[in-house]
Motif scaffolding. Structure first.
Motif, PDB file in Angstrom:
ATOM      1  N   THR A  38      -9.793 -97.015 -13.561  1.00 32.44           N
ATOM      2  CA  THR A  38      -8.442 -97.567 -13.341  1.00 32.44           C
ATOM      3  C   THR A  38      -7.683 -96.730 -12.317  1.00 32.44           C
ATOM      4  OG1 THR A  38      -8.410 -98.427 -15.585  1.00 32.44           O
ATOM      5  CG2 THR A  38      -6.287 -98.246 -14.452  1.00 32.44           C
ATOM      6  N   ASN A  39      -7.778 -95.404 -12.458  1.00 33.73           N
ATOM      7  CA  ASN A  39      -7.086 -94.530 -11.500  1.00 33.73           C
ATOM      8  C   ASN A  39      -7.648 -94.703 -10.091  1.00 33.73           C
ATOM      9  OD1 ASN A  39      -5.494 -93.483 -13.545  1.00 33.73           O
ATOM     10  ND2 ASN A  39      -6.916 -91.791 -14.004  1.00 33.73           N
ATOM     11  N   GLY A  40      -8.994 -94.875 -10.009  1.00 33.94           N
ATOM     12  CA  GLY A  40      -9.608 -95.066  -8.682  1.00 33.94           C
ATOM     13  C   GLY A  40      -9.156 -96.364  -8.023  1.00 33.94           C
ATOM     14  N   ALA A  41      -9.066 -97.407  -8.828  1.00 32.31           N
ATOM     15  CA  ALA A  41      -8.614 -98.699  -8.282  1.00 32.31           C
ATOM     16  C   ALA A  41      -7.178 -98.608  -7.796  1.00 32.31           C
ATOM     17  CB  ALA A  41      -8.767 -99.784  -9.345  1.00 32.31           C
ATOM     18  N   SER A  42      -6.323 -97.901  -8.555  1.00 35.32           N
ATOM     19  CA  SER A  42      -4.914 -97.731  -8.142  1.00 35.32           C
ATOM     20  C   SER A  42      -4.835 -96.991  -6.830  1.00 35.32           C
ATOM     21  CB  SER A  42      -4.141 -96.997  -9.245  1.00 35.32           C
ATOM     22  OG  SER A  42      -4.164 -97.725 -10.450  1.00 35.32           O
ATOM     23  N   TYR A  43      -5.696 -95.961  -6.698  1.00 40.45           N
ATOM     24  CA  TYR A  43      -5.691 -95.178  -5.455  1.00 40.45           C
ATOM     25  C   TYR A  43      -6.111 -96.042  -4.246  1.00 40.45           C
ATOM     26  CZ  TYR A  43      -7.006 -91.678  -2.015  1.00 40.45           C
ATOM     27  OH  TYR A  43      -7.121 -90.954  -0.865  1.00 40.45           O
ATOM     28  N   LEU A  44      -7.152 -96.868  -4.435  1.00 44.68           N
ATOM     29  CA  LEU A  44      -7.600 -97.740  -3.337  1.00 44.68           C
ATOM     30  C   LEU A  44      -6.529 -98.756  -2.938  1.00 44.68           C
ATOM     31  CD1 LEU A  44     -11.300 -98.439  -4.409  1.00 44.68           C
ATOM     32  CD2 LEU A  44     -10.503 -97.014  -2.511  1.00 44.68           C
ATOM     33  N   ILE A  45      -5.849 -99.311  -3.912  1.00 44.02           N
ATOM     34  CA  ILE A  45      -4.769-100.278  -3.609  1.00 44.02           C
ATOM     35  C   ILE A  45      -3.674 -99.604  -2.804  1.00 44.02           C
ATOM     36  CG2 ILE A  45      -2.939-101.666  -4.656  1.00 44.02           C
ATOM     37  CD1 ILE A  45      -4.903-102.254  -6.945  1.00 44.02           C
ATOM     38  N   GLN A  46      -3.337 -98.363  -3.200  1.00 43.57           N
ATOM     39  CA  GLN A  46      -2.295 -97.633  -2.479  1.00 43.57           C
ATOM     40  C   GLN A  46      -2.726 -97.349  -1.049  1.00 43.57           C
ATOM     41  OE1 GLN A  46       0.697 -97.098  -3.697  1.00 43.57           O
ATOM     42  NE2 GLN A  46       1.360 -96.224  -1.748  1.00 43.57           N
ATOM     43  N   GLN A  47      -4.031 -97.011  -0.863  1.00 38.36           N
ATOM     44  CA  GLN A  47      -4.537 -96.754   0.471  1.00 38.36           C
ATOM     45  C   GLN A  47      -4.473 -98.021   1.355  1.00 38.36           C
ATOM     46  OE1 GLN A  47      -4.467 -93.307   0.601  1.00 38.36           O
ATOM     47  NE2 GLN A  47      -6.225 -93.623   1.942  1.00 38.36           N
ATOM     48  N   LEU A  48      -4.827 -99.157   0.782  1.00 39.56           N
ATOM     49  CA  LEU A  48      -4.760-100.419   1.541  1.00 39.56           C
ATOM     50  C   LEU A  48      -3.331-100.747   1.950  1.00 39.56           C
ATOM     51  CD1 LEU A  48      -7.288-102.628  -0.469  1.00 39.56           C
ATOM     52  CD2 LEU A  48      -7.572-101.744   1.853  1.00 39.56           C
ATOM     53  N   LYS A  49      -2.385-100.523   1.087  1.00 43.03           N
ATOM     54  CA  LYS A  49      -0.976-100.791   1.421  1.00 43.03           C
ATOM     55  C   LYS A  49      -0.504 -99.880   2.542  1.00 43.03           C
ATOM     56  CE  LYS A  49       0.532-102.568  -3.079  1.00 43.03           C
ATOM     57  NZ  LYS A  49       1.433-102.366  -4.228  1.00 43.03           N
ATOM     58  N   THR A  50      -0.997 -98.625   2.512  1.00 47.21           N
ATOM     59  CA  THR A  50      -0.579 -97.676   3.551  1.00 47.21           C
ATOM     60  C   THR A  50      -1.222 -98.008   4.899  1.00 47.21           C
ATOM     61  OG1 THR A  50      -0.406 -95.948   1.864  1.00 47.21           O
ATOM     62  CG2 THR A  50      -0.507 -95.228   4.164  1.00 47.21           C
ATOM     63  N   THR A  51      -2.498 -98.422   4.862  1.00 51.75           N
ATOM     64  CA  THR A  51      -3.231 -98.706   6.105  1.00 51.75           C
ATOM     65  C   THR A  51      -2.772-100.007   6.758  1.00 51.75           C
ATOM     66  OG1 THR A  51      -5.131 -97.600   5.149  1.00 51.75           O
ATOM     67  CG2 THR A  51      -5.524 -98.938   7.117  1.00 51.75           C
TER      68      THR A  51
END
Length: 437
Positions: free
Chosen positions: A79-92
């Motif tokens: 769950t934490n990994g998925a949250s991190y990836l979503i945050q990265q996509l929003k930033t990119t």
């Protein structure tokens, strides 16, 4: 990640079922319970047997709980990994959210569909307008057809009635109007004549005076009511309207003029009568006027100009444009031309550019079949050709006359009762036929 979570829940549920099965085999009573209190129900929590039961299965339960705890930790990590990836996509990709990327093609397609719908709506509206216009046009045509049918019915009724002669035609006939007058006619009007070589008689207007002079009318211009822009056949056969009081415009016809002017050894005199817009009248007389047959293109010839205050325009006129003007505008010996038969001496077509039939040279000094202009002077910046009713020796080529007439009489009658034959100053034309190249 969701598959691991499902397996953990399944293990936990299995454990509960195992415990329940074991408890169902162990029924508490007063003999096997250390303390029995009915407030706790049948499964008394203080029974001695339950403690032994739990001790028996504690090891397996601890192992299963450890497994569940590990699975829960794995789920938490995923769950934490998925949250991190979503945050990265929003930033990119901050300008293009994932949902917008997915919906953009569908929005474009929807817009195209709506544009097609609007275009089809406009087409339908336009077609409805066209249908309405065509319906109105159809109704108008139906009304016109109805009126024509009514008119046709009226004419059919009139045709069933006996024909009534509305134009008075005199009874006497002859080979020309002078012959009619010689037979006793004293009234001007419509007469049938039959020249010597004519196959059948035809109608003419005869101008007869009290002295018995009979003029045969060849042409009449009065008011511009008849368009003289006609083809070769029309000029050959004649056109316009004859009236008993000579108040209409017409051209008798080249074939008829030929038959009249060539039927006798006694020469005919052509008289040209002109009236300007100041009501001044003038004449010009020509000796031995003749028109050749169609095989010679109805060629005009005459012997000489006799007299007349209108002057000798048939002999040509010096307009001052070229030393050869007079020679190139002489009409004696010229063949007749129309817009569909060019027999003139010009590289173009005089009859076509001037809009009428006449004995053209290059092109004319006299033109009595020209376009009718009201008021006399007709020159304008937009006008290229001098196409009016012209007699250049009396008025310039940009003056169009009000009325004209061309008529024939035998030369022997010209000097009767004061009509003098002014031979002095008259000019004979030799066989060279001036103007015939």
């Amino acid at each position: 990640m969701s598959q691991t979570h499902s397996r953990a829940l399944l293990a936990f549920q299995s454990l509960l079922l195992l415990v329940s099965a074991c408890l169902a085999q162990y029924i508490p009573n007063r003999d096997n319970c250390c303390i029995l209190d009915e407030r706790f129900g049948e499964f008394c929590p203080t029974t001695c047997g339950i403690a032994d039961f739990f001790h028996k299965y504690q090891t397996d339960a601890d192992r299963d709980l450890t497994i569940l705890e590990n699975k829960i930790n794995q789920i938490t990590n995923f769950t934490n990994g998925a949250s991190y990836l979503i945050q990265q996509l929003k930033t990119t990709h901050p300008q293009m959210p994932a949902s917008q990327q997915m919906t953009a093609p569908f929005i474009t397609k929807f817009k195209d569909i709506m544009e097609d719908v609007r275009r089809y709506e406009n087409t339908i509206i336009e077609q409805e307008s066209n249908i309405q216009y065509l319906q109105e046009l159809l109704q108008t045509n139906n009304n016109a057809i109805l009126k024509l049918r009514q008119k046709t019915a009226q004419l059919e009724l009139q045709c069933q009635e006996p024909c009534k002669e509305t134009v008075q035609i005199q009874e006497l006939t002859g080979k020309d109007c002078q012959d009619v007058a010689n037979k006793g006619a004293r009234k001007s009007g419509l007469y049938f004549i039959k020249p010597v070589k004519a196959k059948q008689q035809f109608l003419v207007f005869c101008e007869i005076d009290s002295a018995g002079n009979g003029w045969t009318l060849l042409q009449r211009r009065l008011d511009g009511s008849v368009d003289f822009k006609k083809n070769w056949i029309q000029y050959k056969e004649g056109f316009g309207y004859l009236s008993p009081d000579d108040t209409t415009e017409y051209w008798l016809g080249n074939e008829k003029i030929h038959l009249i002017s060539t039927q006798s050894t006694i020469p005919y005199v052509l008289r040209v009568e002109l009236e300007d817009w100041s009501n001044r009248k003038s004449t010009a007389d020509y000796h031995t006027f003749r028109v050749a047959p169609e095989t010679d293109k109805f060629r005009l010839t005459y012997s000489y100009f006799i007299s007349g205050d209108a002057g000798d325009a048939f002999d040509g006129y010096d307009f001052g444009d070229d030393p050869s003007d007079k020679f190139r505008t002489s009409h004696n010996g010229m063949q007749f031309s129309t817009y569909d038969q060019d027999n003139d001496k010009f590289e173009g077509n005089c009859a076509k550019q001037d809009g009428s039939g006449w004995w053209m040279n290059r092109c004319h000094a006299a033109h009595l079949n020209g376009k009718y202009y009201t008021g006399g002077d007709y020159k304008s910046p937009s006008l290229v050709y001098d196409n009016g009713i012209i007699w250049a020796t009396l008025r310039n080529r940009w003056y169009s006359f009000k009325t004209t007439a061309m008529k024939l009489i035998p030369f022997s009658r010209l000097g009767v009762t004061g009509q003098q034959t002014h031979m002095e100053g008259s000019k004979k034309v030799g066989s060279d036929r001036r103007g015939d190249f």
